[in-house]
Scaffold this motif. Structure first.
Motif, PDB file in Angstrom:
ATOM      1  N   MET A  28       0.819  -1.195   0.000  1.00  7.88           N
ATOM      2  CA  MET A  28       0.000   0.000   0.000  1.00  7.88           C
ATOM      3  C   MET A  28       0.853   1.246   0.000  1.00  7.88           C
ATOM      4  O   MET A  28       0.833   2.012   0.965  1.00  7.88           O
ATOM      5  N   PRO A  29       1.558   1.472  -1.072  1.00  7.08           N
ATOM      6  CA  PRO A  29       2.332   2.715  -1.061  1.00  7.08           C
ATOM      7  C   PRO A  29       1.563   3.866  -1.725  1.00  7.08           C
ATOM      8  O   PRO A  29       0.804   3.670  -2.672  1.00  7.08           O
ATOM      9  N   PHE A  30       1.784   5.039  -1.164  1.00  6.73           N
ATOM     10  CA  PHE A  30       1.309   6.290  -1.773  1.00  6.73           C
ATOM     11  C   PHE A  30       2.504   7.224  -1.812  1.00  6.73           C
ATOM     12  O   PHE A  30       3.145   7.466  -0.788  1.00  6.73           O
ATOM     13  N   VAL A  31       2.784   7.753  -3.000  1.00 11.09           N
ATOM     14  CA  VAL A  31       3.968   8.593  -3.172  1.00 11.09           C
ATOM     15  C   VAL A  31       3.546   9.944  -3.715  1.00 11.09           C
ATOM     16  O   VAL A  31       2.783  10.031  -4.689  1.00 11.09           O
ATOM     17  N   LEU A  68       9.240   0.594  -6.340  1.00  8.97           N
ATOM     18  CA  LEU A  68       8.560   0.009  -5.179  1.00  8.97           C
ATOM     19  C   LEU A  68       8.319  -1.486  -5.373  1.00  8.97           C
ATOM     20  O   LEU A  68       8.355  -2.258  -4.411  1.00  8.97           O
ATOM     21  N   LYS A  83       6.022  -4.681  -3.970  1.00  5.28           N
ATOM     22  CA  LYS A  83       4.669  -4.142  -3.857  1.00  5.28           C
ATOM     23  C   LYS A  83       3.890  -4.360  -5.164  1.00  5.28           C
ATOM     24  O   LYS A  83       4.413  -4.103  -6.257  1.00  5.28           O
ATOM     25  N   LEU A 117      -1.640  -1.540  -6.065  1.00  7.35           N
ATOM     26  CA  LEU A 117      -1.848  -0.894  -4.765  1.00  7.35           C
ATOM     27  C   LEU A 117      -0.968   0.345  -4.629  1.00  7.35           C
ATOM     28  O   LEU A 117      -0.884   0.939  -3.559  1.00  7.35           O
ATOM     29  N   THR A 118      -0.305   0.725  -5.721  1.00  6.01           N
ATOM     30  CA  THR A 118       0.627   1.846  -5.668  1.00  6.01           C
ATOM     31  C   THR A 118       0.068   3.055  -6.422  1.00  6.01           C
ATOM     32  O   THR A 118      -0.246   2.952  -7.609  1.00  6.01           O
ATOM     33  N   HIS A 119      -0.042   4.150  -5.711  1.00  2.00           N
ATOM     34  CA  HIS A 119      -0.497   5.409  -6.302  1.00  2.00           C
ATOM     35  C   HIS A 119       0.642   6.428  -6.212  1.00  2.00           C
ATOM     36  O   HIS A 119       1.336   6.495  -5.205  1.00  2.00           O
ATOM     37  N   VAL A 120       0.799   7.208  -7.268  1.00  2.55           N
ATOM     38  CA  VAL A 120       1.828   8.250  -7.306  1.00  2.55           C
ATOM     39  C   VAL A 120       1.150   9.554  -7.717  1.00  2.55           C
ATOM     40  O   VAL A 120       0.433   9.580  -8.729  1.00  2.55           O
TER      41      VAL A 120
END
Lengths: 72, 72, 72, 72, 72, 72
Positions: free
Chosen positions: B1-4, B29, B35, B39-42
């Motif tokens: 669950m990364p948000f950058v 990521l 990841k 599930l990764t948003h930038v």
């Protein structure tokens, strides 16, 4: 390594006022924590009045009602 | 669950460069932390030069003086 | 003048992985936008599993159900 | 003292929908944590489709492919 | 309606220094923009040295090399 | 693609209350904007009382004076 974000409503803040905020925050970090200004970044983010809510109401609505954020 | 969140000064970044940043961060990521890209948003946030302060000065002023953020 | 914030769940990310993320993002900004690394800051913020919600559920609950963020 | 930031893609969100979000989040904080609405601020930040990346792609590209964020 | 976030490395900042930062930023917003202090929130976020990267390196590594953020 | 950050003071918020906030915000985004919950992330960030300033004072000091954030 300070990074400072100032979020304010978009209500006619001038370029000079922004410069005052940037200089003021940078100096405060130097005088309080001895931070090198070359490692200090300050970002000002203006938010439209429809996009800021306070006490459950859009600030644009509050302003229409004559309610300001001014210091009395 | 990364948000950058990538905050940069608004200085002519192209759509293709933004895509390169988004793809690059997402891949980083995945390769580093395994990841799932789904599930990764930038988010890229461009900041006007009057609104970014460095070393106590607006970047717009620094640019007028010929000081850039370019790698030498 | 880039500032990058990486928010991820706190799940055993090592010091070395953090260094890989920091180096990778900084290099990406240099290769894509020609940014001076001395003006690039990267902050990693780990978030406890009770504090991150996805699809309306705490990630801690998702993990108890065996649902991970791993790339398949 | 809650501060809430809602980041969403810029896709025709109306003033009324923003007001619904602001009221809803403020009420949720009061009903769940008994927070005084006069100490609760909510900021909505709309992000251009070129500036939001998901799964390594710009949302503007996903939309061109017919992929939406709508609940099925 | 200002909200200010100050992100700094976690390096022994005292409670008194934090109070000085909070008071200083709040006063600056009042003197520059005439903002009511009762609408001004300031949040200080300390970041571990392994989690802050500068010029592609973790600050913890920079500190081991004797490189500080002190003003010369 | 919503991402929501809820910043609150660290004052004994329970795991259940956090789940209520996460579910409530996610449902609000679905009911208001028809957003797919699988694209909605919510992060709760608790802030120590020494690190949150209101009206120029640390919240820890306000609490010592008996001033709370409770709804009356």
């Amino acid at each position: 390594m300070p990074f400072v974000k100032i979020e304010i409503t978009r209500e006619g803040v001038t370029r000079e006022q922004k410069q005052t905020l940037i200089k003021g925050v940078t100096d405060l970090l130097t005088s309080t924590l001895n931070k090198d200004p070359h490692l200090t970044h300050v970002v000002i983010q203006e938010v439209d009045l429809d996009d800021w809510g306070y006490a459950g109401e859009q600030v644009s609505v509050l302003r229409e009602k004559g309610i300001t954020a001014d210091k009395k």
